[in-house]
Scaffold this motif. Structure first.
Motif, PDB file in Angstrom:
ATOM      1  N   LYS A  93      18.507  -6.389  11.566  1.00 30.02           N
ATOM      2  CA  LYS A  93      17.237  -5.939  10.988  1.00 30.02           C
ATOM      3  C   LYS A  93      16.685  -4.788  11.816  1.00 30.02           C
ATOM      4  O   LYS A  93      17.295  -3.735  11.869  1.00 30.02           O
ATOM      5  CB  LYS A  93      16.263  -7.095  10.843  1.00 30.02           C
ATOM      6  N   ASN A  94      15.540  -4.943  12.476  1.00 35.12           N
ATOM      7  CA  ASN A  94      14.976  -3.870  13.299  1.00 35.12           C
ATOM      8  C   ASN A  94      15.108  -4.152  14.789  1.00 35.12           C
ATOM      9  O   ASN A  94      14.400  -3.545  15.590  1.00 35.12           O
ATOM     10  CB  ASN A  94      13.505  -3.647  12.944  1.00 35.12           C
ATOM     11  N   TYR A  95      15.989  -5.056  15.157  1.00 32.83           N
ATOM     12  CA  TYR A  95      16.207  -5.385  16.569  1.00 32.83           C
ATOM     13  C   TYR A  95      17.533  -4.810  17.026  1.00 32.83           C
ATOM     14  O   TYR A  95      18.537  -4.900  16.333  1.00 32.83           O
ATOM     15  CB  TYR A  95      16.198  -6.899  16.780  1.00 32.83           C
ATOM     16  N   HIS A 109      13.065  -3.329  19.985  1.00 32.19           N
ATOM     17  CA  HIS A 109      12.556  -3.456  18.627  1.00 32.19           C
ATOM     18  C   HIS A 109      12.243  -2.071  18.094  1.00 32.19           C
ATOM     19  O   HIS A 109      11.565  -1.286  18.750  1.00 32.19           O
ATOM     20  CB  HIS A 109      11.294  -4.328  18.611  1.00 32.19           C
ATOM     21  N   TRP A 110      12.747  -1.755  16.894  1.00 30.68           N
ATOM     22  CA  TRP A 110      12.497  -0.442  16.273  1.00 30.68           C
ATOM     23  C   TRP A 110      11.388  -0.572  15.281  1.00 30.68           C
ATOM     24  O   TRP A 110      11.337  -1.415  14.448  1.00 30.68           O
ATOM     25  CB  TRP A 110      13.772   0.054  15.595  1.00 30.68           C
TER      26      TRP A 110
END
Length: 110
Positions: A93-95, A109-110
């Motif tokens: 995901k965004n990690y 984390h993005w």
């Protein structure tokens, strides 16, 4: 010891789809211009549609690039300087999980 200079490069190739059959045809056609980077490129991945690359030796740098159609090239969107030499990345995901040479990890984390 001696320091040996090293340069890296990121190349992006295109995949064509045959409209009559709908099958993908892999072609070694350079999609956009390559990006020259100071230091070796050690890992490449993608996050949220952006290109993610780590490069350099200790300390290494993790950068997120996007493609700009007006300049026909990569533009750096974000970066993180890590205190270790990053050699692997996994994205969920965004990690972003970044692994180093000494088997430790850093979670971003993005």
């Amino acid at each position: 010891g001696e320091d040996a200079g090293c340069k890296g490069r990121v190349l992006l190739f295109g995949v064509d789809v045959d409209p009559s059959t709908g099958r993908k045809k892999i072609a070694l056609r350079l999609k956009i211009e390559s990006r020259h980077i100071r230091g070796p490129v050690t890992a490449i991945s993608s996050v949220d549609g952006y290109l993610l690359a780590t490069f350099g030796t200790t300390p290494s740098s993790l950068r997120i690039f996007y493609y700009d159609a007006t300049t026909d090239g990569f533009v750096a969107r974000s970066f993180v300087d890590t205190p270790f030499s990053a050699i692997s990345m996994k994205v969920v995901k965004n990690y972003i999980l970044v692994g180093d040479l000494y088997k430790s990890v850093q979670l971003l984390h993005w």
